[in-house]
Structure formats: structure tokens, C-alpha cells
Motif scaffolding. Structure first.
Motif, short mmCIF file in Angstrom:
data_model
loop_
_atom_site.label_atom_id
_atom_site.label_comp_id
_atom_site.label_asym_id
_atom_site.label_seq_id
_atom_site.Cartn_x
_atom_site.Cartn_y
_atom_site.Cartn_z
N GLU A 201 9.00 -23.97 -11.42
CA GLU A 201 8.63 -22.76 -12.15
C GLU A 201 9.79 -21.82 -12.42
N ILE A 202 9.69 -21.13 -13.55
CA ILE A 202 10.43 -19.89 -13.78
C ILE A 202 9.46 -18.80 -13.35
N ASP A 203 9.78 -18.16 -12.24
CA ASP A 203 8.85 -17.27 -11.55
C ASP A 203 9.25 -15.81 -11.77
N TYR A 204 8.38 -15.04 -12.42
CA TYR A 204 8.60 -13.62 -12.63
C TYR A 204 8.20 -12.84 -11.37
N ILE A 205 9.09 -12.00 -10.88
CA ILE A 205 8.83 -11.24 -9.67
C ILE A 205 8.31 -9.86 -10.04
N LEU A 206 7.08 -9.57 -9.62
CA LEU A 206 6.43 -8.30 -9.92
C LEU A 206 6.14 -7.55 -8.62
N PHE A 207 6.51 -6.27 -8.57
CA PHE A 207 6.20 -5.42 -7.42
C PHE A 207 5.14 -4.41 -7.85
N LEU A 208 4.26 -4.08 -6.92
CA LEU A 208 3.20 -3.11 -7.17
C LEU A 208 2.92 -2.36 -5.88
N GLN A 209 3.01 -1.05 -5.93
CA GLN A 209 2.67 -0.23 -4.76
C GLN A 209 1.51 0.68 -5.11
N LYS A 210 0.36 0.40 -4.49
CA LYS A 210 -0.84 1.17 -4.78
C LYS A 210 -1.92 0.81 -3.77
N ASP A 211 -2.70 1.79 -3.35
CA ASP A 211 -3.88 1.51 -2.52
C ASP A 211 -5.00 1.05 -3.45
N VAL A 212 -5.56 -0.10 -3.15
CA VAL A 212 -6.58 -0.69 -4.02
C VAL A 212 -7.73 -1.21 -3.17
N ASP A 213 -8.86 -1.44 -3.83
CA ASP A 213 -10.01 -2.06 -3.17
C ASP A 213 -9.83 -3.57 -3.18
N ASN B 124 0.85 -1.19 0.00
CA ASN B 124 0.00 0.00 0.00
C ASN B 124 0.89 1.24 0.00
N GLU B 125 0.26 2.40 -0.01
CA GLU B 125 1.04 3.64 -0.12
C GLU B 125 1.87 3.91 1.13
N LYS B 126 1.56 3.25 2.24
CA LYS B 126 2.36 3.39 3.46
C LYS B 126 3.56 2.45 3.47
N GLY B 127 3.68 1.62 2.42
CA GLY B 127 4.81 0.71 2.34
C GLY B 127 4.58 -0.61 3.04
N THR C 10 -10.16 -4.43 -12.18
CA THR C 10 -9.12 -4.37 -13.22
C THR C 10 -8.79 -2.94 -13.62
N ASP C 11 -9.74 -2.01 -13.42
CA ASP C 11 -9.43 -0.62 -13.80
C ASP C 11 -8.57 0.09 -12.76
N GLN C 12 -8.30 -0.58 -11.63
CA GLN C 12 -7.42 0.01 -10.62
C GLN C 12 -5.96 -0.38 -10.83
N ILE C 13 -5.73 -1.41 -11.64
CA ILE C 13 -4.37 -1.87 -11.91
C ILE C 13 -4.20 -2.09 -13.40
#
Length: 255
Positions: A178-190, A89-92, A150-153
Motif C-alpha cells: 500500500e501507499i498509506d496516507y497517515i491521518l491524525f484526528l484529535q477529538k472526543d467522539v462517541d 481524545n482531548e486528553k491526548g 458521521t456528523d461528529q467527524i
């Protein structure tokens, strides 16, 4: 928006009917996906994952069941493409989920926000340039598992860091490779978790992670444990400068 970020939540949406009591009733039925105890999870096993070689080159497709079934003779599991999303979230604070007891691989374990696969049958999830197929799959699964609209991300919101290669035979019947892709996302969402996939969620502070994990009353998934041990804390400490940690060429194979 989720209000109480530091206590476990126990809410979720039930998709369709309550299929959790569906079982295979024939005592002499063959060992196949019909032996799965949950209808929704059984159906998901029919989806086709992307098979890859050790260098992440796509080499074909196989059902999710075939990609996760441990070979009785060799103990091997088919290598396929996957992703792991770490949501802040936006607070980390980082979202951790407890996988539902209905999950086929590693049920009732703690893990990162979302772990799944791009599907071979969805053409735009096979796109490899800039990991866009992976990003689209992550958008789809965050909606399905955590109810994030989906419209939030958007695919461009994900920060693709690197890939890891790992294997674990799980319960000896269902495992991961697995070959695992690491994705980071920082956002406040529902958030509106799907109870067939997720039983609990919690946002953790960076300063609490070690103590929180030590107090979990269920184990970690093997990939989450591996990433937490090797890289997660460093990445977490640098959420606003992740570009310098990007490594799209290396596939990390941690011991």
C-alpha cells in the motif's frame, strides 16, 4: 461517550445476522473469495480499491480480493491506495484497536484506530486534491468500524501528515502492499465498535505506549509497527503543532 478509557472494552454491534459461521462447504471449490469464512468480510472483498504506481499515480482499479491476494508464483501483492487513522481524545490518549478474528488480512492483531481504503466505486473517494477522497473514506470507515457518527467527524477534521509505502505478505495467501496516507484526528467522539471488524479497543497514554505494546497478547499489524518505530512518538509529542511535520510530497519507504 466511552467512560473507562484505560481498560479494554468488549462491546460491539452485530451488523445484520450473525454471519461468522458461514463457510465454504465444497471440498473441490476453486480458491477464490468464496473460501472466506465470514460473509461480511467476503462481501467486502468485492469492493474495488484504487491501484497506484510507486509514485501514487492512480492507474486503475481491482477488487479488494485481488489487491490483497499474494501471487503464488512471485509473492507479489498489487499496490493500492490506503489510509491509517490515528485517533486521540482531548486528553491526548491514542485509541488502539484489536482487529476481529474475522478480518482477512492480519486478523486478531493490534493496530491504530482505523486502517482501510478509499474505494474506486465511490466517486468522491477518488478525489486527490488535498487528499479529500482519502478523508471522506476515513469518515466512512470510522463510522463503520467504530460506530462514530458521521456528523461528529468532518473531512476537514483530519490532519493529513504524509504517506508511507510498505508491503507485507502476511500469511502467504493474504497480504498488503500500500501507499498509506497517515491521518491524525484529535477529538472526543462517541464509540460503538462493530464486532465484525473490531474485538477490543483501548486508549493509551503517551507515557505507557512502550510498556503497553510489550504486554499485548497478540502481534501488531506491520504498518502500525512500522509507523510506531519510525514516526509515531514524535508526531504524538507534537499533536498541537503537527503542521510543521506535514510532508505531502515525500512517500516514505522505510526499511
Amino acid at each position: 461517550m466511552l467512560k473507562n478509557l484505560n481498560t479494554f472494552t468488549r462491546f460491539g454491534r452485530q451488523i445484520g445476522r450473525n454471519f461468522s459461521s458461514v463457510t465454504a462447504t465444497s471440498s473441490n471449490a476453486k480458491e477464490d473469495i468464496t473460501q472466506v469464512h465470514d460473509f461480511l468480510q467476503e462481501q467486502a472483498l468485492k469492493e474495488n480499491c484504487i491501484l497506484v504506481d510507486n509514485e501514487d499515480n492512480a492507474i486503475g482499479a481491482a477488487s479488494k480480493a485481488d489487491c490483497h491476494r499474494v501471487d503464488k508464483k512471485t509473492g507479489a501483492v498489487k499496490l493500492h491506495r490506503a489510509f491509517s487513522v490515528f485517533l486521540f481524545n482531548e486528553k491526548g490518549e491514542m485509541l488502539v484497536q484489536r482487529r476481529s478474528v474475522h478480518k482477512i488480512t492480519f486478523p486478531d492483531t493490534y493496530t491504530n484506530a482505523c486502517c482501510s481504503h478509499p474505494l474506486f466505486d465511490i466517486e468522491n473517494e477518488r478525489t486527490e486534491e488535498n487528499a479529500y477522497g482519502i478523508r471522506r473514506a476515513a469518515q466512512r470507515r470510522l463510522n463503520y468500524e467504530l460506530g462514530i457518527p458521521t456528523d461528529q467527524i468532518e473531512p476537514d477534521n483530519f490532519h493529513f501528515l504524509t504517506r508511507i509505502h510498505y508491503a507485507n505478505t502476511g500469511d502467504g495467501k493474504w497480504g498488503e502492499h500500500e501507499i498509506d496516507y497517515i491521518l491524525f484526528l484529535q477529538k472526543d467522539v462517541d464509540l460503538q465498535p462493530n464486532s465484525n471488524e473490531v474485538s477490543d479497543i483501548k486508549f493509551l497514554k503517551r507515557s505507557e505506549i512502550d510498556m503497553a505494546v510489550s504486554r499485548f497478547d497478540a502481534p501488531l499489524t506491520p504498518w502500525f509497527k512500522l509507523i510506531l518505530h519510525h514516526r509515531l512518538k514524535t508526531w504524538w509529542d507534537n499533536l498541537h503543532q503537527l503542521n510543521k511535520f506535514e510532508d505531502h510530497k515525500t512517500i516514505h519507504r522505510f526499511a
